[in-house]
Design an enzyme around this catalytic site. Structure first.
Site, mmCIF file in Angstrom:
data_model
loop_
_atom_site.group_PDB
_atom_site.id
_atom_site.type_symbol
_atom_site.label_atom_id
_atom_site.label_comp_id
_atom_site.label_asym_id
_atom_site.label_seq_id
_atom_site.Cartn_x
_atom_site.Cartn_y
_atom_site.Cartn_z
ATOM 1 N N GLU A 294 0.809 -1.224 0.000
ATOM 2 C CA GLU A 294 0.000 0.000 0.000
ATOM 3 C C GLU A 294 0.841 1.271 0.000
ATOM 4 O O GLU A 294 0.325 2.360 0.240
ATOM 5 C CB GLU A 294 -0.937 -0.016 1.209
ATOM 6 C CG GLU A 294 -1.915 -1.177 1.216
ATOM 7 C CD GLU A 294 -3.074 -0.997 0.244
ATOM 8 O OE1 GLU A 294 -3.700 0.073 0.263
ATOM 9 O OE2 GLU A 294 -3.329 -1.919 -0.542
ATOM 10 N N HIS B 133 -4.838 2.065 6.959
ATOM 11 C CA HIS B 133 -3.416 2.334 6.763
ATOM 12 C C HIS B 133 -2.836 2.884 8.051
ATOM 13 O O HIS B 133 -3.542 3.568 8.820
ATOM 14 C CB HIS B 133 -3.185 3.355 5.636
ATOM 15 C CG HIS B 133 -3.539 2.869 4.272
ATOM 16 N ND1 HIS B 133 -4.180 3.661 3.345
ATOM 17 C CD2 HIS B 133 -3.341 1.673 3.665
ATOM 18 C CE1 HIS B 133 -4.370 2.969 2.229
ATOM 19 N NE2 HIS B 133 -3.875 1.761 2.406
ATOM 20 N N CYS C 132 -2.978 11.603 3.293
ATOM 21 C CA CYS C 132 -3.283 10.722 2.164
ATOM 22 C C CYS C 132 -2.956 11.375 0.829
ATOM 23 O O CYS C 132 -2.607 10.698 -0.134
ATOM 24 C CB CYS C 132 -4.758 10.327 2.178
ATOM 25 S SG CYS C 132 -5.237 9.236 3.537
#
Length: 450
Positions: free
Chosen positions: A175, A251, A374
């Site tokens: 990720e 995350h 993000c």
């Protein structure tokens, strides 16, 4: 020592920004499914954040959106005809596939790659390993485009290496930088790379996450560290707490953020939290000959639910030119009473190394589950490495104004799920991206331009 600075490369929100609720495990994405989005507002909010960082003296750049809808993928899935017919047939027969092919999720560049700066790598080049993002269909469609964009921006092979992504298999689920934190004394000094994984992790009772799936694997982080030419003493691999994943911490950057010698973290971020934090401190001291400053938030101060709803830890912890450290956080941190109260206590503490809070309105992104952290990929670069980048990717006040005018000219004010079936959306997006590549000086970046 060269003039090393951390550069934030933000993803510019694309024209198809919408709320399809595609990210299982991301509570905001799931909860806001089918709302009407405002792509124009989303892009302007993202540019406002870039403008803020640049105004603070933090080097700021951008990465362009990807072409959406992804008609090439829809053709690979058996839809044929003209581009308009492909979109219309996908909307009729498999709307979930059209939603995936229309997602603007590449805007969240924390997932674009994992980065190792030149002070840490064996060949003293900056290494990038693009994330394969295999856990979500819509995100896996970004990988080829992200790799192409990174190679266009970081194009000097004497200074940069952009690897191929890991093989697209669940055992190697990667990720990107959202599960990676680099800690150091100063940005140009050797750093400790903290990698975090959630797959195959068990808590003290032998249980893994039960509500939501973990995304990052230990095998992937080990492979990324090898590709990025990191020395063994610069790598630390830790496990996410299963309870955090089930709370919506999909995350690690939803519950932990580090910058230079400061780690701002919730006590329930890691499995076996006390041991994990002790290990980080010891490994950091061994690597940097400096003591790590841990700003630890206890569960009694803020619950996991409050952390996830506010995205407090998904802020950007950045160093200013004068050496001070500030937190750029979503505006929601001031709207939740307990989070606001905690921040009041934090900034009243003279021992707190974070000097100021800058709340920023990113509601369009936040409704899809992506906060300030993000939206950016952190890349430490020296002066020569910065000079090797295309000039058009840098953000200053004048360039931000040009891009804001571009957004107002090309983006829709609203986008509902049924609008994804409109073939004109593809035409509008291509016109916008064609104009953008000229503004950024990136040449023929997209397949439709070839």
């Amino acid at each position: 020592m060269s003039d090393f600075r951390e550069v934030n490369f933000d993803g510019l929100v694309g024209p198809t920004h919408n709320y399809a609720g595609l990210s299982h495990g991301n509570i905001a994405s799931m909860g806001n499914r089918a709302l009407v989005s405002n792509p124009r507002e989303a892009a302007l909010q993202g540019l406002a954040k870039m403008r803020l960082l640049a105004s603070l003296g933090v080097p700021q750049a951008l990465l362009p959106p990807q072409e959406r809808p992804d008609v090439a993928t829809l053709r690979r899935l058996g839809f044929s005809g003209t581009d308009a017919q492909v979109i219309e047939r996908a909307a009729r027969d498999a709307p979930h596939l059209l939603s995936a092919a229309s997602s603007a999720s590449a805007m969240w560049t924390a997932n674009a790659a994992t980065v190792a700066p030149s002070p840490d790598t064996a060949d003293h080049r900056v290494h990038f390993t693009p994330a394969n993002l295999v856990s979500k269909l819509h995100r896996s469609l970004e990988v080829a485009g992200t790799t192409r964009v990174l190679r266009a921006v970081f194009h000097d092979p004497t200074r940069f290496v952009v690897h191929d992504p890991l093989p697209a298999h669940p055992d190697l689920g990667d990720e990107g930088a959202a599960n990676h934190t680099r800690l150091c004394r100063r940005h140009g000094d050797p750093g400790l790379h903290v990698f975090v994984h959630g797959r195959s992790v068990r808590d003290e009772n032998g249980a893994g996450p039960a509500r939501f799936p973990a995304r990052q694997t230990a095998e992937a982080t080990a492979a990324v560290a090898r590709l990025n030419a990191l020395a063994p003493d610069s790598i630390l691999q830790l496990a996410q707490a299963p309870r955090a994943i089930d709370a919506g911490v999909f995350h690690n950057d939803v519950i932990c953020v580090g910058n230079e010698h400061v780690l701002f973290v919730h006590e329930q971020a890691f499995a076996d939290a006390d041991a994990a934090l002790d290990l980080i401190r010891r490994r950091f001291a061994a690597r940097t000959k400096t003591e790590l400053c841990v700003v630890l938030v206890r569960a009694s101060q803020l619950s996991l639910d409050e952390v996830v709803r506010s995205y407090l830890f998904n802020g950007q912890l950045v160093t200013l030119p004068d050496g001070g450290m500030v937190l750029v956080a979503p505006a929601e941190v001031r709207e939740q009473p307990r989070v606001a109260a905690y921040l009041g206590e934090l900034f009243a503490d003279p021992a707190n190394p974070i000097h100021a809070l800058h709340p920023i309105d990113l509601r369009q992104s936040m409704r899809n589950g992506g906060g300030p952290a993000c939206l950016r990929l952190r890349v430490v670069l020296d002066a020569a490495e910065r000079a090797a980048l295309p000039p058009g990717v840098w953000i200053d006040d004048a360039h931000a104004t040009v891009l804001e005018n571009w957004v107002r000219r090309h983006y829709r004010e609203s986008l509902a799920q049924e609008d994804l079936a409109d073939p004109l959306l593809l035409e509008e997006s291509r016109r916008a991206l064609d104009a953008l590549t000229q503004l950024l000086g990136l040449g023929s970046l997209y397949p439709f331009q070839q």
